[in-house]
Design an enzyme around this catalytic site. Structure first.
Site, mmCIF file in Angstrom:
data_model
loop_
_atom_site.group_PDB
_atom_site.id
_atom_site.type_symbol
_atom_site.label_atom_id
_atom_site.label_comp_id
_atom_site.label_asym_id
_atom_site.label_seq_id
_atom_site.Cartn_x
_atom_site.Cartn_y
_atom_site.Cartn_z
ATOM 1 N N LYS A 1 44.610 32.859 35.285
ATOM 2 C CA LYS A 1 45.537 32.109 36.128
ATOM 3 C C LYS A 1 44.790 31.197 37.104
ATOM 4 C CE LYS A 1 48.939 35.842 36.135
ATOM 5 N NZ LYS A 1 50.066 35.365 35.332
ATOM 6 N N GLN B 1 48.661 35.705 42.018
ATOM 7 C CA GLN B 1 49.204 34.375 42.313
ATOM 8 C C GLN B 1 48.619 33.787 43.593
ATOM 9 O OE1 GLN B 1 50.859 32.706 40.246
ATOM 10 N NE2 GLN B 1 51.616 34.270 38.841
ATOM 11 N N ASP C 1 48.063 42.746 45.122
ATOM 12 C CA ASP C 1 48.046 42.022 43.856
ATOM 13 C C ASP C 1 47.895 40.536 44.162
ATOM 14 O OD1 ASP C 1 48.680 40.570 41.608
ATOM 15 O OD2 ASP C 1 50.499 41.686 41.126
ATOM 16 N N CYS D 1 58.768 38.827 34.256
ATOM 17 C CA CYS D 1 58.267 40.197 34.438
ATOM 18 C C CYS D 1 58.623 40.744 35.810
ATOM 19 C CB CYS D 1 56.754 40.275 34.223
ATOM 20 S SG CYS D 1 56.268 39.903 32.554
HETATM 21 C C1 LIG Z 1 51.981 38.605 40.703
HETATM 22 C C2 LIG Z 1 51.449 38.975 39.355
HETATM 23 N N1 LIG Z 1 50.900 40.178 39.173
HETATM 24 C C3 LIG Z 1 50.378 40.544 37.994
HETATM 25 C C4 LIG Z 1 50.396 39.719 36.908
HETATM 26 C C5 LIG Z 1 49.818 40.205 35.604
HETATM 27 O O1 LIG Z 1 48.661 39.553 35.291
HETATM 28 P P1 LIG Z 1 47.949 39.785 33.880
HETATM 29 O O2 LIG Z 1 49.010 39.624 32.847
HETATM 30 O O3 LIG Z 1 46.921 38.730 33.818
HETATM 31 O O4 LIG Z 1 47.387 41.154 33.894
HETATM 32 C C6 LIG Z 1 50.956 38.447 37.052
HETATM 33 C C7 LIG Z 1 50.983 37.495 35.948
HETATM 34 O O5 LIG Z 1 51.714 37.464 35.037
HETATM 35 C C8 LIG Z 1 51.501 38.075 38.295
HETATM 36 O O6 LIG Z 1 52.068 36.887 38.463
#
Ligand SMILES: Cc1ncc(COP(=O)(O)O)c(C=O)c1O
Lengths: 405, 139
Positions: A224, A201, A198, A364
């Protein structure tokens, strides 16, 4: 010229005042602001070239298709992928992870194992929980130790011959920890397990090269990294994508269709059913061009400087607790902290009075919060346009919290 | 580099008042926070936005709520709302307690709550309704 001075004029939103103060935007990890170049690209696309892609024979359709596919090439270059077929456009990181979980999970048998980590964002946890429930797959988590590092010995112990996939974040959105993904990817590949990284970030902050890192899947979000919302990327290694059945069906992902069956389209369109987010993709193309021109080494150095200053300044305040590694060299552009006597939401509401936008809450990452024994934190995160002066104002405002309430 | 921090903490500085004095007061010195030994009903819920958790415990008597207490690791608005709500239902008939709505709570808080924080007010209310829903345990 400093990166901030160079880039600030590109961000129209920075002209805004919030509660009578100049906006200090320290929430780029949640969603970054957009430079003019991105806004203009989207606007120009809608004003001059919009039509549906791929199926249209007319001029606009051809232009829209070309713009979409050019954006794909820009993204491919930006993350160092070898083939354009490896770049699948999604709605975001979350969408990409769900896509992978659906597609690969179909071949998993009861008792197979998926390994995640304790520092995952819910978006890299819940799709695997759903898979675990639906297919009786066992879900395991690598614990974190010390300031917020993965326990690699534990990872080795958790890894078995039933491990089918490892899903982990490149950079933690709370702790900022940059995980040793190279090592972990190599370990998984050797053992024949799939690995998903993932990069939500990481891509906005580090120079990422997927060909060198060679994970099976690498996912991130446009919004982001100075791009629009509604667009994300699933990088999939070509050999892996080739052997994968599509997650979802619809138009565009097929070559030929009969009433009872269909033949799948080529990569990457096989994984892009329906009309894609064309304008957001065009915007993302502009965003990676913008970042590419600045140079990710320079972006990293700039954001590390801000992280270092922030850690120094907030760390010097007695009432502040910092979370995550204290060394900015091994940390993304985020600083999570709490102020004694302050609930994060109240702290954030007061900082907002000073025009400062920081994130507050569990980010989250509820399992991580539970592990840390807290409800939530405040979090400052940085982008190309942030200045050392803004960090000074943040530190001053945080210091002044103790005179409030 | 020797960073000079003294400028940052030179004293009180002025900000527009963010929360009402009721919220300040109730957050700093809640009157109904605590445990109730042997409650007749208790309920707990969480605010998905921030992870805040509030528990409300009640004892029943004379067709109503004899005592109410709350516990929670929560923000100023949520804590104040829970404290006021506990006060509002303490010693009240069930029928009266059930009638309390968000607007009653807001007017007692004397605050203009922004949409992003309204859940901080409704959570205690939701928890109270949950506790009141435990009809079977009413004596
Ligand atoms: C590490 C990480 N993974 C996944 C996400 C989810 O991204 P998105 O909401 O753009 O799908 C985020 C952001 O909130 C994140 O910081």
């Amino acid at each position: 010229m400093s990166l901030a001075l160079q880039t600030r004029p590109d961000f129209p939103i920075l002209e805004r005042r919030v509660n009578g103060r100049p906006l200090i935007y320290l929430d780029s990890a949640a969603s970054s602001q957009k430079p003019r170049q991105v806004i203009e690209a989207v606007k120009l696309y809608y004003e001059r070239s919009h039509a549906n892609v791929h199926r249209s024979i007319h001029t606009l359709g051809e232009e829209a298709t070309a713009l979409l596919e050019t954006a794909r090439d820009s993204v491919k270059e930006f993350i160092g992928a070898e083939h354009r077929e490896e770049i699948v456009f999604t709605r975001g990181t979350t969408d990409a992870i769900n896509l992978v979980a659906q597609a690969v999970g179909r071949a998993f048998a009861p008792g197979d194992e998926v390994i995640v980590t304790e520092m995952e964002h819910h978006s890299n946890l819940i799709p695997w929980q759903i898979l675990a429930r639906d297919r009786s797959v066992k879900l395991k988590a690598v614990p974190i130790v010390a300031e917020g590092f993965l326990d690699l010995d534990a990872f080795d112990r958790l890894f078995t011959e039933r491990t089918r996939l490892v899903a982990l974040t490149h950079v933690s959105n709370v702790l900022g920890t940059i995980n040793p993904v190279g090592k972990i990817v190599a370990r998984c590949r050797r053992a024949g397990s799939l690995v998903l990284v993932d990069g939500a970030q990481a891509v906005p902050h580090l120079s990422v090269n997927v060909a060198r890192l060679a994970p099976d899947f690498y996912v991130f979000s446009g919004h982001k990294m100075l791009g629009p919302t509604g667009i994300g990327v699933l990088y999939g290694r070509r050999e892996v994508l080739e052997g994968l059945e599509p997650a979802w069906g619809g138009g565009e992902m097929i070559k030929e269709v009969w009433l009872d069956r269909a033949q799948w389209n080529e990569l990457p369109w096989r994984f892009e059913p329906g009309t894609p987010p064309i304008a957001p993709a065009v915007g993302l193309g502009a965003a990676v061009e913008y970042l590419g021109k600045l140079g990710m080494e320079r972006v990293l150095a700039h954001e590390q400087e801000l992280t270092r200053l922030c850690l120094d300044r907030l760390g010097a305040l007695e009432e502040v607790t910092l979370y995550g590694p204290r060394n900015p060299e091994i940390k993304g552009a985020v600083v999570a902290f709490n102020v004694k006597g302050w609930h994060p939401h109240d702290g954030a509401a007061l900082l907002d009075q000073d025009g400062i936008a920081v994130r507050a809450g569990h980010h989250c990452a509820m399992p991580l919060m539970r592990k840390l024994g807290i409800v939530g934190t405040l979090r400052a995160s940085f982008s190309v346009f942030n200045t050392p002066e803004e960090i000074e104002v943040l530190a001053r405002s945080v210091a002044n919290l103790k005179f409030q309430l | 580099m020797a960073w000079n921090l003294s400028f940052a903490v030179t004293g009180r500085y002025h900000r527009s008042v963010l929360y009402s004095s009721v919220i300040h007061e109730r957050f700093r010195r809640p009157r109904f926070r605590g445990e109730l030994p042997d409650p007749d009903a208790q309920f707990e819920d969480v605010n998905p936005l921030c992870g805040d958790r509030v528990r409300m415990a009640l004892t029943f008597g004379n067709g109503g709520i004899a005592q109410a207490r709350f516990l929670g690791d929560s923000c100023a608005i949520c804590t104040a709302a829970a404290d006021i709500l506990a006060e509002m239902v303490h010693g009240r008939a069930f029928s009266e307690a059930e009638k309390i709505g968000v607007s009653d709570l807001l007017s007692r808080l004397e605050a203009d709550i922004r949409p992003s924080r309204i859940k901080c007010v409704t959570l205690p209310l939701q928890v109270l309704k949950g506790a009141l829903g435990q009809v079977g345990s009413r004596t």
